[in-house]
Design a protein around this motif. Sequence first.
Motif, PDB file in Angstrom:
ATOM      1  N   VAL A  29       0.833  -1.200   0.000  1.00 31.39           N
ATOM      2  CA  VAL A  29       0.000   0.000   0.000  1.00 31.39           C
ATOM      3  C   VAL A  29       0.878   1.264   0.000  1.00 31.39           C
ATOM      4  O   VAL A  29       0.650   2.212  -0.733  1.00 31.39           O
ATOM      5  N   THR A  30       1.932   1.233   0.876  1.00 31.97           N
ATOM      6  CA  THR A  30       2.821   2.400   0.966  1.00 31.97           C
ATOM      7  C   THR A  30       3.526   2.665  -0.379  1.00 31.97           C
ATOM      8  O   THR A  30       3.610   3.804  -0.843  1.00 31.97           O
ATOM      9  N   ILE A  31       4.034   1.585  -0.959  1.00 30.02           N
ATOM     10  CA  ILE A  31       4.740   1.734  -2.244  1.00 30.02           C
ATOM     11  C   ILE A  31       3.815   2.243  -3.328  1.00 30.02           C
ATOM     12  O   ILE A  31       4.161   3.153  -4.106  1.00 30.02           O
ATOM     13  N   GLU A  36       2.151   6.344  -6.932  1.00 28.88           N
ATOM     14  CA  GLU A  36       1.058   7.057  -7.590  1.00 28.88           C
ATOM     15  C   GLU A  36       1.182   8.563  -7.388  1.00 28.88           C
ATOM     16  O   GLU A  36       0.910   9.364  -8.298  1.00 28.88           O
ATOM     17  N   ARG A  37       1.609   8.946  -6.136  1.00 22.93           N
ATOM     18  CA  ARG A  37       1.801  10.377  -5.900  1.00 22.93           C
ATOM     19  C   ARG A  37       2.904  10.956  -6.791  1.00 22.93           C
ATOM     20  O   ARG A  37       2.777  12.042  -7.353  1.00 22.93           O
ATOM     21  N   THR A  38       4.002  10.184  -6.884  1.00 17.21           N
ATOM     22  CA  THR A  38       5.108  10.645  -7.739  1.00 17.21           C
ATOM     23  C   THR A  38       4.668  10.756  -9.193  1.00 17.21           C
ATOM     24  O   THR A  38       4.949  11.751  -9.886  1.00 17.21           O
ATOM     25  N   GLU A  39       3.973   9.713  -9.671  1.00 21.52           N
ATOM     26  CA  GLU A  39       3.490   9.742 -11.050  1.00 21.52           C
ATOM     27  C   GLU A  39       2.487  10.855 -11.269  1.00 21.52           C
ATOM     28  O   GLU A  39       2.446  11.502 -12.317  1.00 21.52           O
ATOM     29  N   ALA A  43       3.024  13.758 -13.866  1.00 21.85           N
ATOM     30  CA  ALA A  43       2.033  13.937 -14.925  1.00 21.85           C
ATOM     31  C   ALA A  43       1.523  15.363 -14.967  1.00 21.85           C
ATOM     32  O   ALA A  43       1.354  15.962 -16.046  1.00 21.85           O
ATOM     33  N   LEU A  44       1.290  15.951 -13.750  1.00 25.83           N
ATOM     34  CA  LEU A  44       0.841  17.336 -13.700  1.00 25.83           C
ATOM     35  C   LEU A  44       1.903  18.274 -14.277  1.00 25.83           C
ATOM     36  O   LEU A  44       1.621  19.201 -15.052  1.00 25.83           O
ATOM     37  N   MET A 345      -6.069   7.572  -9.587  1.00 26.62           N
ATOM     38  CA  MET A 345      -5.399   7.132  -8.351  1.00 26.62           C
ATOM     39  C   MET A 345      -6.390   6.395  -7.441  1.00 26.62           C
ATOM     40  O   MET A 345      -6.065   5.354  -6.845  1.00 26.62           O
ATOM     41  N   GLN A 346      -7.612   6.937  -7.304  1.00 24.18           N
ATOM     42  CA  GLN A 346      -8.628   6.268  -6.474  1.00 24.18           C
ATOM     43  C   GLN A 346      -8.945   4.883  -7.017  1.00 24.18           C
ATOM     44  O   GLN A 346      -9.081   3.904  -6.254  1.00 24.18           O
ATOM     45  N   SER A 347      -9.055   4.817  -8.338  1.00 25.10           N
ATOM     46  CA  SER A 347      -9.338   3.508  -8.942  1.00 25.10           C
ATOM     47  C   SER A 347      -8.206   2.533  -8.651  1.00 25.10           C
ATOM     48  O   SER A 347      -8.450   1.344  -8.351  1.00 25.10           O
ATOM     49  N   THR A 348      -6.979   3.063  -8.718  1.00 24.82           N
ATOM     50  CA  THR A 348      -5.826   2.198  -8.448  1.00 24.82           C
ATOM     51  C   THR A 348      -5.831   1.688  -7.005  1.00 24.82           C
ATOM     52  O   THR A 348      -5.542   0.519  -6.735  1.00 24.82           O
TER      53      THR A 348
END
Length: 961
Positions: A29-31, A36-39, A43-44, A345-348
């Motif tokens: 979960v942490t990874i 996802e935050r990094t991506e 992406a932004l 991200m939520q879906s992931t």
Amino acid sequence: MLNLRKQNITKWIVFLPASAILLTFLMIVTIVVSTERTEYKKALEAARIDYVKRSKLQAKERIDKIVEYVNENEKILMNEVQEDVKNLVNLAYQISEDTYRENTRLPRDEILEKIKTKLRNTRFFNDLSGYYVIFGLDGTCEMNGMDRSLEGKNFIDLQDSTGRYIMREGLARLKKEEAFATTYEWKNSTDKAPRKKIGYIRSYKPLNIYIASGRYEDEVRERIKKETQKFLLSTRYGEYGYIFAYDYYGNTISHGDHALIGQNRLNVTTNNQYIIRDIVEGGKRNLEGFFMTYEASYHPDNQDKRKISFVRSIPQFEWVVGTGVYLMEENNALVQQEEALKTKMQSTLVNMLAVSIIIMLLVMGVMFFISTKLRSVLARYENHLLLNNKQIKEQKQVFETLYQKSADGILLLKEGIFVDCNEAIVKMFKAKNKDVLVNVTLADLSPKVQPDEQSSYEKALWMNELALKNGTHKFEWQVLDCEGKLFWISVMMTTIHMDKGIIQHCSVRDITIRKELEEENKKQKNLLMHQVEHDTLTGLPNRNLLQDRLTQAIKKASRDNKVLGVMFVDIDKFKNINDSLGHDAGDMLLKIIAARMRQNVRDTDTVARLSGDEFIVLLDGCKDVSDIFVAIKKLVYSFQEPFIFGNESFQITTSIGVSVYPHDGEAASKLLKNADIAMYKAKSKGRNRYVFFDQEMNQETNEHLEIEKNLRKAFEREEFVIYYQPQINLQTERIVGLEALIRWNHPTRGLTTPNYFIHVAEESELIVEIGNWVIIEVMKQMKSWYDQGLNPGKTAINIAGKQLESSELISFLIQSLRQSGCRPEWLEMEIVERFIMKDTIKSIALLKRFRELGLDISIDDFGTGHSSLAYLKQLPITKLKIDQSFVQSLEESKEDRAIARTIIELGRGLGLKVLAEGVETKEQKEFIYASGCELMQGYLFSRPVCAEEIETMLKNQGRML
């Protein structure tokens, strides 16, 4: 031991399954969340960069297309204007041609007046600013449709603001081309300053004029500006996109807010920033365009006004144009992107939670399997780490190879000191290794002073500051290699901000060859300029440079209240030297003469060669006329020493005319003209002297020019007539021949003898045209008389020296005989003695051609020249004429009587006919007849009379004695 380890691993996996499952879940979960935050952030950021990049590219493409459209539109409209002007001039040309053909019998001035009447009030173009002008081929304004006061003035010396002689250049081109397009500066009476015109010129040769018209370039450009402004105001894109434009003074040309059009916004500020001023100044400095981020003073919806724009200059309009996007639009796009990423991200996470539950359910079942395979997994993981480490080393090696093997030299600069370089730099500076090129400054590798005389140390600091300020800076620099040899480099210095400080990356190229080529081109250009302003033979200044120096000298003399002298120097009888030695030797002698003249004038004076054997000496900075006398005497004295050429020595003399500023003129052309007049006066006084100009000479010259002008008109007006003087045979007491003598029915002087005009004709080359006319008219008259059954004998035609020098004389005689039907035995060519002796070999050959045609030849004025008896017997002549100067003095001078007898005996001894001319008294007639000469001509028998009276004499020949 290995088995024990495996058992311990299995034991731990068996006893701690729950801990493993929990730990695994938390780690996953942490990874996942971290990844996802990094991506998400990447992406932004990528979306933001891509949006800005695309926005900049779109803005630049729009502005570039607009500028390209403006330039192309301007080119098309300028071509249209040029074509319109050409068509208008061709229309005027056709009007002139029609007028000329309708009035061919009228004098030139009357035809020209009709043309001027038709064209003078013609106006064209939308604003009726177009008009016609007519100029003579001497530069005189015949008609100006806009300003009638200019008519009659001569513009041959008209110069524009750059010093260009507009009229001279145009007339020179008209000698080669019938018509051409041109641009020039012109100032009407209503203009404050000269303005550039797009013009077209076409010559009309039947009247010796040219017709021209033009249109002011600034008027055309104003029309283009207005069309461009409409185009910019109508251009929109997207929700908020528009084109803004300002002139160089800050006036609004185009804007999203049309209420701002025409307002000056140069001092408009936003957050203490002069936005419009920065846009205008940046556009003027960066002609290729630049990007600018700022807070705009305007937004259609008054929202966030931060904006990034691309700005580019239109130099010919003195405008800057630009467009851009509001950063608010970027934020709106990023919000949409952010929402999409959050959803992803939520879906992931949901999927991860489901997967985790499944893993928790399955982990107990597969944990044992994992424990048995853990060793192999660890091994593969280790191999993976080794592989990654290898790739990193390979990438580092590629970078180092590119850095070291780059064809361009690379230097790394930190705090003004070189800290590293590649192999190309070592090779470029001929260094043993890179150690001698590091820990030094750019100034250490350079001479103390650069070619622009700036200190290398101070200029290097300045280059660093520019690179730090602008990010990049390109410049050219002169350096020393390790062998002490100077060479040129081009440096592109780029500033790179790093965590540990600032590094400046310098890309270096050797440009020595290019600089040498530039220097060679510069030398070639200077050589070309020297050739344009100097005589190619002697190296002296030519007419162009003389004109410039004389103009400057006049200004200086006027300012300093001094005088200056202009000496017009002509080498006496230089043509004889050319004819005897050849032109190559003559050219060498001219070089020697030019060198001696330079040596015998002051350093401040100018010696120039006009053409042939004519030189000008400009005596500058003279206090008074006494200084001019000193300079003249020094130059004249220098010619007393013979000129040595090869094994021969030449005593050369000069005829010098002198004019003095301001007494003899205040313009360069006037001084040159008056010095020329004085020079001809010196030649007429016997050469080998100098003469100062005076007004009496000017009067003589004006009379000379007036005669020449009227001579040219005499042909058009058919004012020339031929009179004939009978030649009498005293034995038969009948007319045995005639001498044709031209007369001029002058409009004001009446019937005029050649003494009044023949010398002018000889100097102006008109003598050939007049002589040829006489030949044709005499041939026609002789044919008419013989067709009537009359027998006038032979008619003598005087042939001028310049006619004899013409290579076309023989062919002209053959053609004239054929066309007139005249027989050659009816004619006699009468030639003055001095022209024959001028070049006896050439004369003998020419006279033989006359005889081959069947023409008789007589020598006129015999006894007054320097005839050689050795040559006389070789001349194929048929008659000698005793000059009237001997005949008229027979009664008083025993010497003249002796000369007359000698000539008669000489002619009879050579088998020639002898004729005495100028017989006016009975005593003269009796002496000549008693001496053995039976052919006579003079007022005692008849004055020269018209053809009709000769015809009467021939029909009623009685005793004329």
